[in-house]
Scaffold this motif. Structure first.
Motif, short mmCIF file in Angstrom:
data_model
loop_
_atom_site.label_atom_id
_atom_site.label_comp_id
_atom_site.label_asym_id
_atom_site.label_seq_id
_atom_site.Cartn_x
_atom_site.Cartn_y
_atom_site.Cartn_z
N TYR A 250 51.89 38.88 35.91
CA TYR A 250 52.43 37.66 35.26
C TYR A 250 53.49 38.02 34.23
O TYR A 250 54.64 37.54 34.31
N SER A 251 53.15 38.89 33.27
CA SER A 251 54.17 39.32 32.29
C SER A 251 55.29 40.07 32.98
O SER A 251 56.46 40.00 32.57
N GLU B 99 56.53 48.75 31.81
CA GLU B 99 55.35 48.00 31.36
C GLU B 99 54.12 48.86 31.58
O GLU B 99 53.97 49.49 32.63
N PHE C 295 56.91 47.49 27.33
CA PHE C 295 55.85 46.54 26.95
C PHE C 295 54.50 47.21 27.19
O PHE C 295 54.16 47.52 28.34
N LEU D 266 52.76 50.01 35.19
CA LEU D 266 51.69 50.98 35.40
C LEU D 266 50.33 50.29 35.39
O LEU D 266 50.04 49.51 34.46
N VAL E 23 46.01 50.88 36.45
CA VAL E 23 44.96 51.80 36.89
C VAL E 23 44.10 51.21 38.00
O VAL E 23 43.58 51.95 38.83
N ASP E 24 43.98 49.90 38.05
CA ASP E 24 43.04 49.26 38.97
C ASP E 24 43.75 48.92 40.29
O ASP E 24 44.66 48.10 40.30
N HIS F 192 44.00 45.20 41.07
CA HIS F 192 45.01 44.53 40.24
C HIS F 192 46.41 44.83 40.80
O HIS F 192 47.25 43.93 40.92
N TYR G 129 50.09 55.69 23.99
CA TYR G 129 51.10 55.02 24.82
C TYR G 129 52.40 54.85 24.04
O TYR G 129 53.50 55.00 24.60
N GLY H 255 47.46 54.31 38.76
CA GLY H 255 46.89 55.50 38.14
C GLY H 255 46.64 55.26 36.66
O GLY H 255 47.06 54.23 36.11
N GLN H 256 45.93 56.19 36.04
CA GLN H 256 45.73 56.15 34.60
C GLN H 256 47.09 56.24 33.93
O GLN H 256 47.87 57.16 34.23
N ALA H 257 47.37 55.34 32.99
CA ALA H 257 48.71 55.33 32.37
C ALA H 257 49.03 56.66 31.69
O ALA H 257 50.19 57.09 31.70
N ASN I 261 46.28 37.59 30.87
CA ASN I 261 47.75 37.67 30.87
C ASN I 261 48.31 37.06 29.58
O ASN I 261 47.62 36.28 28.91
N THR J 123 49.59 46.11 34.18
CA THR J 123 50.22 45.11 35.05
C THR J 123 49.37 43.86 35.22
O THR J 123 49.90 42.74 35.26
N ALA K 215 47.85 47.56 27.94
CA ALA K 215 46.77 48.07 28.81
C ALA K 215 45.51 48.24 27.98
O ALA K 215 45.13 47.33 27.24
N1 SAH Z 1 50.48 42.58 31.04
C1 SAH Z 1 49.57 41.71 31.78
C2 SAH Z 1 48.14 41.82 31.29
C3 SAH Z 1 47.60 43.21 31.35
S1 SAH Z 1 45.83 43.22 31.13
C4 SAH Z 1 50.05 40.27 31.63
O1 SAH Z 1 50.27 39.85 30.48
O2 SAH Z 1 50.19 39.56 32.63
C5 SAH Z 1 45.58 44.95 30.98
C6 SAH Z 1 45.75 45.72 32.29
O3 SAH Z 1 45.76 47.11 31.95
C7 SAH Z 1 44.59 45.52 33.28
O4 SAH Z 1 45.07 45.19 34.56
C8 SAH Z 1 43.92 46.88 33.33
O5 SAH Z 1 43.38 47.23 34.60
C9 SAH Z 1 45.05 47.81 32.95
N2 SAH Z 1 44.59 49.08 32.40
C10 SAH Z 1 43.50 49.30 31.64
N3 SAH Z 1 43.38 50.59 31.34
C11 SAH Z 1 44.42 51.22 31.92
C12 SAH Z 1 44.83 52.56 32.00
N4 SAH Z 1 44.14 53.54 31.41
N5 SAH Z 1 45.96 52.86 32.67
C13 SAH Z 1 46.67 51.87 33.29
N6 SAH Z 1 46.32 50.58 33.26
C14 SAH Z 1 45.21 50.25 32.59
#
Ligand code: SAH
Ligand code: DHB
Ligand code: MG
Length: 224
Positions: free
Chosen positions: A70-71, A63, A137, A88, A90-91, A94, A148, A116-118, A40, A66, A140
């Motif tokens: 936290y952010s 964003e 923001f 958005l 993907v996991d 999470h 993006y 989903g995939q962003a 984060n 996610t 990912a």
């Molecule tokens: N913004 C958060 C940190 C994000 S970490 C903070 O500061 O609190 C990056 C996140 O992007 C991870 O949860 C990861 O699962 C997600 N991610 C990775 N590839 C992605 C994709 N293709 N589509 C959407 N989310 C994705």
């Protein structure tokens, strides 16, 4: 100057300017307990995001990435009561942890976590006619940073601000021959920032709790 000293100064400033907060601290605890990585933004960086959202007078925020929210909490707290944030992820694990954290933050009616995939969910947002978002923001998978950013341009308006995290990566971004897709994706982002008309962009290099990294800041200045 050492990274250790930069981190100590970051901790000193965070203690004063982004002090202990039960909701934010609880979100990180839940994240760790669920086995999510501690990637984060730092407290001072979260406050910077909130400050920028306030400067923008943001009512809608997007964003990408996610994690545990936290952010997301920092950004959503900067919104007015009728503001909206879409984040958005993907996991599914999470997303689930984030939903719990956002509910405990009292932000579950403000924030929508989309799984989903962003690349897919961003296209869906455009199809739905979502936006324009006042702040985006991007935080990912770095391999897709340039793509993006282009989607973000389609979901914003002149006056919107797009922020991208982790655009320096301890200086790895200098390595044109890097085989790391994250580095190449970030290099393509910088080239796109430079070549996009109607965008006023710069990069702020950062040191502190998260080592040596940086944020790209891009103001949309003209209709895309
Ligand atoms: N913004 C958060 C940190 C994000 S970490 C903070 O500061 O609190 C990056 C996140 O992007 C991870 O949860 C990861 O699962 C997600 N991610 C990775 N590839 C992605 C994709 N293709 N589509 C959407 N989310 C994705
Ligand atoms: C890392 C840091 C980040 O801010 C992020 O978004 C992804 C990964 C890291 O330190 O590995
Ligand atoms: Mg990041």
């Amino acid at each position: 100057m050492s990274e250790e000293r930069w981190a100590a100064v970051d901790a000193y400033l965070a203690a004063l300017l982004a002090p202990a907060d039960p909701v934010l601290d609880g979100a990180l605890e839940a994240s760790t307990a669920a086995g999510l990585p501690a990637i984060n933004v730092s407290p001072n960086q979260g406050k910077l995001l909130a400050l920028v959202a306030r400067l923008q007078g943001a009512r809608s925020i997007l964003e990408v990435g996610t994690l545990a929210g936290y952010s997301t909490i920092w950004l959503a707290r900067a919104l007015p009561p009728d503001g909206r944030l879409v984040t958005l992820e993907v996991d599914p694990t999470h997303a689930e942890v984030a939903r719990g954290n956002l509910a405990r933050a009292g932000l579950d009616t403000v924030v929508q976590v989309r799984e989903g995939q962003a690349m897919t969910t961003l296209a869906q947002l455009v199809e739905e006619g979502a936006g324009p978002f006042d702040v985006v923001f991007i935080d990912a998978d770095k391999a897709n940073n340039a793509e993006y950013f282009s989607w973000a341009l389609r979901l914003t308006r002149p006056g919107s601000l797009i922020i991208v995290d982790n655009v320096v990566r301890a200086g790895e971004v200098l390595d044109a021959t890097s085989t790391d897709p994250d580095v190449q994706g970030t290099r393509r982002l910088h080239e796109r920032l430079a070549s996009s008309p109607g965008v006023l962009a710069t990069v702020v290099q950062t040191v502190g709790a998260k080592g040596y990294d940086g944020f790209a800041l891009a103001l949309v200045t003209a209709e895309q």
